[in-house]
Design an enzyme around this catalytic site. Sequence first.
Site, PDB file in Angstrom:
ATOM      1  N   ASP A  36     -63.094  23.616 -76.097  1.00  0.00           N
ATOM      2  CA  ASP A  36     -62.454  24.568 -75.181  1.00  0.00           C
ATOM      3  C   ASP A  36     -61.552  23.800 -74.213  1.00  0.00           C
ATOM      4  O   ASP A  36     -61.819  22.652 -73.884  1.00  0.00           O
ATOM      5  CB  ASP A  36     -63.498  25.354 -74.382  1.00  0.00           C
ATOM      6  N   SER A 138     -58.860  40.464 -84.900  1.00  0.00           N
ATOM      7  CA  SER A 138     -59.124  41.612 -84.019  1.00  0.00           C
ATOM      8  C   SER A 138     -58.782  42.872 -84.805  1.00  0.00           C
ATOM      9  O   SER A 138     -57.991  42.813 -85.764  1.00  0.00           O
ATOM     10  CB  SER A 138     -58.208  41.511 -82.792  1.00  0.00           C
ATOM     11  N   TYR A 151     -49.671  40.123 -79.117  1.00  0.00           N
ATOM     12  CA  TYR A 151     -51.094  39.915 -79.446  1.00  0.00           C
ATOM     13  C   TYR A 151     -51.367  40.527 -80.821  1.00  0.00           C
ATOM     14  O   TYR A 151     -51.975  39.903 -81.692  1.00  0.00           O
ATOM     15  CB  TYR A 151     -51.967  40.568 -78.376  1.00  0.00           C
ATOM     16  N   CYS A 152     -50.875  41.737 -80.996  1.00  0.00           N
ATOM     17  CA  CYS A 152     -51.061  42.471 -82.249  1.00  0.00           C
ATOM     18  C   CYS A 152     -50.444  41.703 -83.426  1.00  0.00           C
ATOM     19  O   CYS A 152     -51.072  41.525 -84.478  1.00  0.00           O
ATOM     20  CB  CYS A 152     -50.400  43.843 -82.081  1.00  0.00           C
ATOM     21  N   ALA A 153     -49.232  41.189 -83.221  1.00  0.00           N
ATOM     22  CA  ALA A 153     -48.556  40.429 -84.287  1.00  0.00           C
ATOM     23  C   ALA A 153     -49.343  39.163 -84.616  1.00  0.00           C
ATOM     24  O   ALA A 153     -49.515  38.808 -85.792  1.00  0.00           O
ATOM     25  CB  ALA A 153     -47.139  40.068 -83.843  1.00  0.00           C
TER      26      ALA A 153
HETATM   27  N1  LIG Z   1     -62.766  40.578 -76.110  1.00  0.00           N
HETATM   28  C1  LIG Z   1     -62.163  41.392 -76.963  1.00  0.00           C
HETATM   29  O1  LIG Z   1     -62.008  42.595 -76.706  1.00  0.00           O
HETATM   30  C2  LIG Z   1     -61.694  40.873 -78.295  1.00  0.00           C
HETATM   31  C3  LIG Z   1     -61.516  41.795 -79.334  1.00  0.00           C
HETATM   32  C4  LIG Z   1     -61.087  41.330 -80.573  1.00  0.00           C
HETATM   33  C5  LIG Z   1     -60.833  39.999 -80.753  1.00  0.00           C
HETATM   34  N2  LIG Z   1     -60.993  39.126 -79.711  1.00  0.00           N
HETATM   35  C6  LIG Z   1     -60.680  37.711 -79.969  1.00  0.00           C
HETATM   36  O2  LIG Z   1     -61.852  36.949 -79.840  1.00  0.00           O
HETATM   37  C7  LIG Z   1     -61.519  35.618 -79.486  1.00  0.00           C
HETATM   38  C8  LIG Z   1     -62.358  35.190 -78.279  1.00  0.00           C
HETATM   39  O3  LIG Z   1     -62.008  36.008 -77.188  1.00  0.00           O
HETATM   40  P1  LIG Z   1     -62.994  36.390 -76.016  1.00  0.00           P
HETATM   41  O4  LIG Z   1     -62.991  37.855 -75.914  1.00  0.00           O
HETATM   42  O5  LIG Z   1     -64.266  35.676 -76.136  1.00  0.00           O
HETATM   43  O6  LIG Z   1     -62.116  35.852 -74.778  1.00  0.00           O
HETATM   44  P2  LIG Z   1     -62.485  34.891 -73.574  1.00  0.00           P
HETATM   45  O7  LIG Z   1     -61.254  34.819 -72.740  1.00  0.00           O
HETATM   46  O8  LIG Z   1     -63.752  35.304 -72.961  1.00  0.00           O
HETATM   47  O9  LIG Z   1     -62.747  33.496 -74.303  1.00  0.00           O
HETATM   48  C9  LIG Z   1     -61.716  32.773 -74.921  1.00  0.00           C
HETATM   49  C10 LIG Z   1     -62.047  31.303 -74.823  1.00  0.00           C
HETATM   50  O10 LIG Z   1     -60.974  30.578 -75.440  1.00  0.00           O
HETATM   51  C11 LIG Z   1     -60.613  29.514 -74.595  1.00  0.00           C
HETATM   52  N3  LIG Z   1     -59.212  29.149 -74.813  1.00  0.00           N
HETATM   53  C12 LIG Z   1     -58.102  29.869 -74.503  1.00  0.00           C
HETATM   54  N4  LIG Z   1     -57.003  29.178 -74.799  1.00  0.00           N
HETATM   55  C13 LIG Z   1     -57.423  27.986 -75.297  1.00  0.00           C
HETATM   56  C14 LIG Z   1     -56.752  26.832 -75.752  1.00  0.00           C
HETATM   57  N5  LIG Z   1     -55.409  26.740 -75.752  1.00  0.00           N
HETATM   58  N6  LIG Z   1     -57.487  25.787 -76.211  1.00  0.00           N
HETATM   59  C15 LIG Z   1     -58.847  25.846 -76.201  1.00  0.00           C
HETATM   60  N7  LIG Z   1     -59.534  26.902 -75.765  1.00  0.00           N
HETATM   61  C16 LIG Z   1     -58.832  27.971 -75.315  1.00  0.00           C
HETATM   62  C17 LIG Z   1     -60.851  30.024 -73.170  1.00  0.00           C
HETATM   63  O11 LIG Z   1     -60.988  28.968 -72.223  1.00  0.00           O
HETATM   64  C18 LIG Z   1     -62.130  30.809 -73.367  1.00  0.00           C
HETATM   65  O12 LIG Z   1     -63.283  30.007 -73.195  1.00  0.00           O
HETATM   66  C19 LIG Z   1     -60.014  35.621 -79.194  1.00  0.00           C
HETATM   67  O13 LIG Z   1     -59.340  35.131 -80.340  1.00  0.00           O
HETATM   68  C20 LIG Z   1     -59.718  37.095 -78.982  1.00  0.00           C
HETATM   69  O14 LIG Z   1     -58.383  37.402 -79.272  1.00  0.00           O
HETATM   70  C21 LIG Z   1     -61.433  39.532 -78.492  1.00  0.00           C
END
Ligand SMILES: NC(=O)c1ccc[n+]([C@@H]2O[C@H](COP(=O)([O-])OP(=O)(O)OC[C@H]3O[C@@H](n4cnc5c(N)ncnc54)[C@H](O)[C@@H]3O)[C@@H](O)[C@H]2O)c1
Length: 266
Positions: A36, A138, A151-153
């Site tokens: 991370d 997602s 984000y969608c793309a």
């Molecule tokens: N929460 C939702 O509603 C949801 C829904 C569908 C998909 N997602 C996807 O799930 C995944 C995780 O998201 P989440 O909801 O846990 O979000 P979150 O923000 O809680 O966690 C994301 C993590 O990724 C880390 N991160 C971000 N950019 C980074 C980088 N450049 N290098 C290393 N680490 C990085 C952040 O520090 C964080 O710890 C993402 O890909 C998100 O798009 C989330």
Amino acid sequence: MHLKDKVALVTGAAQGIGNACAHALLEKGCKVGLVDNNAEVGRESKNNLDKQFDTQRTIFIPCDVSHEEQLKDAFKKIFEHFGRLDIVVNNAGVNNEKNWEVTVQINLISVIRGTYIGLDYMKTENGGNGGAIVNIASLAGLMPVPFQPVYCASKHGVIGFTRSVAMVSKAGKYDVRINTICPSFVNTPILQSIEKEENMGQYLTYKEQLKDMINHYGLLPPPLIAEGLIKILEDDTLNGEVMKITTNQGIHFHEYGPSPFQPDKK
Ligand SMILES: NC(=O)c1ccc[n+]([C@@H]2O[C@H](COP(=O)([O-])OP(=O)(O)OC[C@H]3O[C@@H](n4cnc5c(N)ncnc54)[C@H](O)[C@@H]3O)[C@@H](O)[C@H]2O)c1
């Protein structure tokens, strides 16, 4: 795949879905490399995991996944530390419609790169043991999302790439299964981004509509996404699949018609 003593690398593991995935993998007996770019929260989350699991079973590597050398270095450190690599979860992601290039860079380009580096370590022709890669997309990868077009793309890109490279893996007999998970809204800190101008830019004015959409779909708990991950990892028949997770239907798979071209069936 039998998960006990396997080694997993999870990106974005400091919090949210990635952290829930790391926790579930540890419960199954894996060793986990936590990757991370948020070093503070990352170290905190390793400390929390250490309260429940043997401290030797996790390592935290601060790394910006969008930085090629940092990502390669994180894989190298985790491989050298644990002596093998079996599972990669490309999960790190952001929601940023203002600096939208960053969204493509982290959500799509880094997932592609993480998949290719993972294959370099795991595919049998390179002397690897085979393994599994799971890319977190997602539901936004399967439908249009107003006010989050980039984000969608990026998520559509993850699904197309994952399904395609899974076919390559099968045809090339890499012995690495590659699948994707598409959750609906999950209760994690990323959702706070819809309130922020620095994330939403021109779309901030639509934040109430986005909130309505979240209320409509409901919020999933992060451990449910981790449960989906474990299902994919333990079922050796799954490759190129798109797992959907929603409040209405729980864990299920997107159904596609047969692909017109199946290179492995020649
Ligand atoms: N929460 C939702 O509603 C949801 C829904 C569908 C998909 N997602 C996807 O799930 C995944 C995780 O998201 P989440 O909801 O846990 O979000 P979150 O923000 O809680 O966690 C994301 C993590 O990724 C880390 N991160 C971000 N950019 C980074 C980088 N450049 N290098 C290393 N680490 C990085 C952040 O520090 C964080 O710890 C993402 O890909 C998100 O798009 C989330």
